[in-house]
Design a protein around this motif. Sequence first.
Motif, PDB file in Angstrom:
ATOM      1  N   LEU A  41      23.166  36.854   6.357  1.00  0.00           N
ATOM      2  CA  LEU A  41      24.179  36.890   7.408  1.00  0.00           C
ATOM      3  C   LEU A  41      25.312  37.836   7.028  1.00  0.00           C
ATOM      4  O   LEU A  41      25.775  38.631   7.846  1.00  0.00           O
ATOM      5  N   LEU A  42      25.753  37.760   5.803  1.00  0.00           N
ATOM      6  CA  LEU A  42      26.830  38.624   5.342  1.00  0.00           C
ATOM      7  C   LEU A  42      26.420  40.096   5.421  1.00  0.00           C
ATOM      8  O   LEU A  42      27.193  40.941   5.876  1.00  0.00           O
ATOM      9  N   ARG A  43      25.202  40.387   5.018  1.00  0.00           N
ATOM     10  CA  ARG A  43      24.690  41.758   5.094  1.00  0.00           C
ATOM     11  C   ARG A  43      24.661  42.247   6.542  1.00  0.00           C
ATOM     12  O   ARG A  43      25.054  43.371   6.845  1.00  0.00           O
ATOM     13  N   MET A  44      24.212  41.378   7.451  1.00  0.00           N
ATOM     14  CA  MET A  44      24.140  41.753   8.870  1.00  0.00           C
ATOM     15  C   MET A  44      25.522  42.009   9.461  1.00  0.00           C
ATOM     16  O   MET A  44      25.726  42.981  10.187  1.00  0.00           O
ATOM     17  N   VAL A  45      26.461  41.109   9.170  1.00  0.00           N
ATOM     18  CA  VAL A  45      27.783  41.226   9.782  1.00  0.00           C
ATOM     19  C   VAL A  45      28.539  42.423   9.218  1.00  0.00           C
ATOM     20  O   VAL A  45      29.256  43.114   9.953  1.00  0.00           O
ATOM     21  N   VAL A  46      28.377  42.710   7.934  1.00  0.00           N
ATOM     22  CA  VAL A  46      29.035  43.877   7.349  1.00  0.00           C
ATOM     23  C   VAL A  46      28.484  45.154   7.978  1.00  0.00           C
ATOM     24  O   VAL A  46      29.239  46.065   8.334  1.00  0.00           O
ATOM     25  N   LYS A  47      27.177  45.211   8.132  1.00  0.00           N
ATOM     26  CA  LYS A  47      26.547  46.386   8.733  1.00  0.00           C
ATOM     27  C   LYS A  47      26.995  46.581  10.184  1.00  0.00           C
ATOM     28  O   LYS A  47      27.166  47.710  10.643  1.00  0.00           O
ATOM     29  N   ARG A  48      27.228  45.495  10.876  1.00  0.00           N
ATOM     30  CA  ARG A  48      27.584  45.552  12.292  1.00  0.00           C
ATOM     31  C   ARG A  48      29.096  45.754  12.517  1.00  0.00           C
ATOM     32  O   ARG A  48      29.517  46.095  13.615  1.00  0.00           O
ATOM     33  N   THR A  49      29.912  45.562  11.503  1.00  0.00           N
ATOM     34  CA  THR A  49      31.365  45.685  11.637  1.00  0.00           C
ATOM     35  C   THR A  49      31.760  47.153  11.791  1.00  0.00           C
ATOM     36  O   THR A  49      31.382  47.990  10.983  1.00  0.00           O
ATOM     37  N   PRO A  50      32.526  47.463  12.837  1.00  0.00           N
ATOM     38  CA  PRO A  50      32.919  48.860  13.047  1.00  0.00           C
ATOM     39  C   PRO A  50      33.963  49.309  12.030  1.00  0.00           C
ATOM     40  O   PRO A  50      34.731  48.507  11.511  1.00  0.00           O
ATOM     41  N   VAL A  51      33.952  50.596  11.760  1.00  0.00           N
ATOM     42  CA  VAL A  51      34.928  51.203  10.867  1.00  0.00           C
ATOM     43  C   VAL A  51      35.872  52.025  11.729  1.00  0.00           C
ATOM     44  O   VAL A  51      35.428  52.780  12.596  1.00  0.00           O
ATOM     45  N   GLY A  52      37.167  51.859  11.497  1.00  0.00           N
ATOM     46  CA  GLY A  52      38.155  52.592  12.280  1.00  0.00           C
ATOM     47  C   GLY A  52      37.965  54.095  12.171  1.00  0.00           C
ATOM     48  O   GLY A  52      37.690  54.613  11.096  1.00  0.00           O
ATOM     49  N   GLU A  53      38.078  54.774  13.280  1.00  0.00           N
ATOM     50  CA  GLU A  53      37.920  56.221  13.300  1.00  0.00           C
ATOM     51  C   GLU A  53      39.300  56.864  13.271  1.00  0.00           C
ATOM     52  O   GLU A  53      39.903  57.133  14.296  1.00  0.00           O
ATOM     53  N   TYR A  54      39.774  57.080  12.062  1.00  0.00           N
ATOM     54  CA  TYR A  54      41.080  57.680  11.878  1.00  0.00           C
ATOM     55  C   TYR A  54      40.925  59.080  11.297  1.00  0.00           C
ATOM     56  O   TYR A  54      41.761  59.540  10.550  1.00  0.00           O
ATOM     57  N   GLY A  55      39.841  59.748  11.604  1.00  0.00           N
ATOM     58  CA  GLY A  55      39.519  61.034  11.007  1.00  0.00           C
ATOM     59  C   GLY A  55      40.405  62.178  11.458  1.00  0.00           C
ATOM     60  O   GLY A  55      40.234  63.291  11.014  1.00  0.00           O
ATOM     61  N   LYS A  56      41.348  61.931  12.336  1.00  0.00           N
ATOM     62  CA  LYS A  56      42.224  63.002  12.784  1.00  0.00           C
ATOM     63  C   LYS A  56      43.107  63.452  11.635  1.00  0.00           C
ATOM     64  O   LYS A  56      43.692  62.655  10.925  1.00  0.00           O
ATOM     65  N   SER A  57      43.182  64.718  11.459  1.00  0.00           N
ATOM     66  CA  SER A  57      44.037  65.242  10.413  1.00  0.00           C
ATOM     67  C   SER A  57      44.991  66.248  11.032  1.00  0.00           C
ATOM     68  O   SER A  57      44.761  66.745  12.136  1.00  0.00           O
ATOM     69  N   TYR A  58      46.035  66.525  10.355  1.00  0.00           N
ATOM     70  CA  TYR A  58      47.010  67.476  10.851  1.00  0.00           C
ATOM     71  C   TYR A  58      47.495  68.331   9.691  1.00  0.00           C
ATOM     72  O   TYR A  58      47.263  68.029   8.531  1.00  0.00           O
ATOM     73  N   VAL A  59      48.179  69.366  10.026  1.00  0.00           N
ATOM     74  CA  VAL A  59      48.664  70.295   9.024  1.00  0.00           C
ATOM     75  C   VAL A  59      50.169  70.123   8.898  1.00  0.00           C
ATOM     76  O   VAL A  59      50.874  70.011   9.891  1.00  0.00           O
TER      77      VAL A  59
END
Length: 176
Positions: A41-59
């Motif tokens: 269950l832990l493996r399934m829920v970790v795999k299914r948990t979304p990761v925040g998309e904060y990939g925006k970068s700036y100069v």
Amino acid sequence: MGKMGRFSFEGLEDLQRELKELDRETDAFLQSCAKELAARLLRMVVKRTPVGEYGKSYVTDTDGSHVRYKAGKNKGKVKRVTVKKGGTLRRGWTAGGSAKGYGDLLAVHHFGDTYAIEIVNPVEYASYVEYGHRTANHKGWVKGHFMMTISEQELQSIAPQILERRIREFLGGVAK
């Protein structure tokens, strides 16, 4: 009155010995089954948990202020900065109160006929991602991901096959 015939108790004594052995190993077996299901269950829920998309970068300029980057003009004076990396929610899942959540670290609690392992995510916004929430301006709704709910349902559908296989192995090993 008819004769009863001959009867050997040797086979019954062997069966009694095997049943006593089975009784001694049952608790450890049930705990190992609970640990396996919790780890899955832990493996399934970790795999299914979304990761925040904060990939925006700036100069930024060397003093930290935002600048418009033009190739070649600002060499050496600017650096690219990534705002934030996600994954806090995904890393937050734990089982049995342990930090790692797998193997012997899983604490099994025994209540009557029930064996339980607690799977938690102490990250403060976990329930909002799981079930959904209103937007900041209260005019919209962000849908939930239901990562734990869906994982639980998936595990409940495969658990009978897993447990049946484990019980066959257990009974086969004891009855040798």
